[in-house]
Design an enzyme around this catalytic site. Structure first.
Site, PDB file in Angstrom:
ATOM      1  N   ASP A   7       0.859  -1.176   0.000  1.00  0.00           N
ATOM      2  CA  ASP A   7       0.000   0.000   0.000  1.00  0.00           C
ATOM      3  C   ASP A   7       0.895   1.226   0.000  1.00  0.00           C
ATOM      4  OD1 ASP A   7      -2.736   1.235   0.291  1.00  0.00           O
ATOM      5  OD2 ASP A   7      -1.776   2.070   2.069  1.00  0.00           O
ATOM      6  N   GLU A   9       1.013   5.726   0.507  1.00  0.00           N
ATOM      7  CA  GLU A   9       0.388   7.003   0.871  1.00  0.00           C
ATOM      8  C   GLU A   9       1.036   8.070   0.010  1.00  0.00           C
ATOM      9  OE1 GLU A   9      -2.220   7.107   2.641  1.00  0.00           O
ATOM     10  OE2 GLU A   9      -2.115   5.098   3.517  1.00  0.00           O
ATOM     11  N   GLU A  52      -5.707  18.257   2.717  1.00  0.00           N
ATOM     12  CA  GLU A  52      -6.632  17.137   2.561  1.00  0.00           C
ATOM     13  C   GLU A  52      -5.904  15.810   2.690  1.00  0.00           C
ATOM     14  OE1 GLU A  52      -6.385  19.019  -1.129  1.00  0.00           O
ATOM     15  OE2 GLU A  52      -6.123  20.246   0.684  1.00  0.00           O
ATOM     16  N   HIS A 150      -4.947   6.385   7.948  1.00  0.00           N
ATOM     17  CA  HIS A 150      -4.334   5.503   6.963  1.00  0.00           C
ATOM     18  C   HIS A 150      -2.828   5.430   7.217  1.00  0.00           C
ATOM     19  CE1 HIS A 150      -7.645   5.129   3.827  1.00  0.00           C
ATOM     20  NE2 HIS A 150      -8.162   5.898   4.774  1.00  0.00           N
ATOM     21  N   ASP A 155      -2.190  -0.690   6.536  1.00  0.00           N
ATOM     22  CA  ASP A 155      -3.189  -1.028   5.526  1.00  0.00           C
ATOM     23  C   ASP A 155      -2.777  -2.271   4.742  1.00  0.00           C
ATOM     24  OD1 ASP A 155      -4.611   1.106   6.406  1.00  0.00           O
ATOM     25  OD2 ASP A 155      -4.486   2.281   4.560  1.00  0.00           O
TER      26      ASP A 155
END
Length: 234
Positions: A7, A9, A52, A150, A155
């Protein structure tokens, strides 16, 4: 078979507009069983962190400014990935960012032939259902209570459990052909094994009858005769 569940980010949604990968987490599986080997790294993106994105993963530009750039750890990451298939949730997104970083570092991108997308698997298995990682964890009873924000490695660890459930559940790990080379061998199952030998003290029982006796048949006919307006009559 070795697979790597991973995963990422990022700073945003599109590497083509300047967004960068800032974290990657990888979990090694052999024969759909986690081996305990992982790879995890943060990267300095050399840019700001949109508010965000920071709300999603909690990684600030100040925190990442002290981390190495992707090119500095790319060789270590590629060594961990090897030539295994790479499993990700909405894998096209993660592959896009990973290959963007590889290309920026002057390295060859990873072939999409190695991509396994758990969203695509889940869509076929659960059409019309919610397909987020959170939703699939809920469906399969996977504890995610420690997932406040997250995180790439967290994850990936959750996704590894989801992937097992999507591809048949834990029983698929019983295959011996794909066992890790250093995994302990299972005891051989032979007629001489202590759990297989019949007990010499066991009392032999006569076979039980499986056909109704004439008396039982007569009682059954009498019972049926008492039923009025039976649905099988008429």
């Amino acid at each position: 078979m070795r697979e790597v569940i991973f995963d990422t980010e990022t700073t945003g949604l599109d590497p083509k507009t300047g967004d960068r990968m800032v974290e990657i987490g990888c979990v090694e599986m052999v024969g759909r069983v986690e081996t305990g080997r992982t790879f995890h790294a943060y990267f300095n993106p050399d840019r700001d962190m949109p508010a965000e994105a920071e709300r999603v993963h909690g990684l600030s530009a100040a925190f990442l400014s002290a981390k190495p750039r992707f090119a500095e750890t790319a060789d270590e990451l590629l060594a961990f990935l090897g030539d295994s298939n790479l499993v990700a949730h909405d894998a096209g997104f993660d592959f896009g960012f990973l290959n963007n970083e590889l290309e920026r570092a002057g390295l060859a991108p990873i072939s999409y032939d190695r991509m396994v997308d758990t969203v695509a698997i889940a869509r076929k298995k659960h059409p019309g259902a919610k397909l987020s990682l959170d939703a699939l964890c809920t469906r399969y009873g996977i504890d995610r209570s420690h997932r406040v924000k997250h995180g790439a490695l967290l994850d990936a660890e959750l996704l590894a459990q989801v992937y097992v459930e999507l591809t048949g559940g834990r029983q698929i790990g019983l295959g011996l052909a794909d066992a890790a080379p250093d995994a302990p061998a299972l005891a051989a199952f032979t007629p001489d094994a202590p759990w297989h030998r019949p007990s010499v003290d066991r009392t032999r029982r006569e076979p039980r009858p499986h056909v109704a006796s004439p008396e039982e048949l007569e009682r059954h006919r009498a019972f049926i005769a008492q039923i009025k307006d039976a649905i099988w009559v008429g």
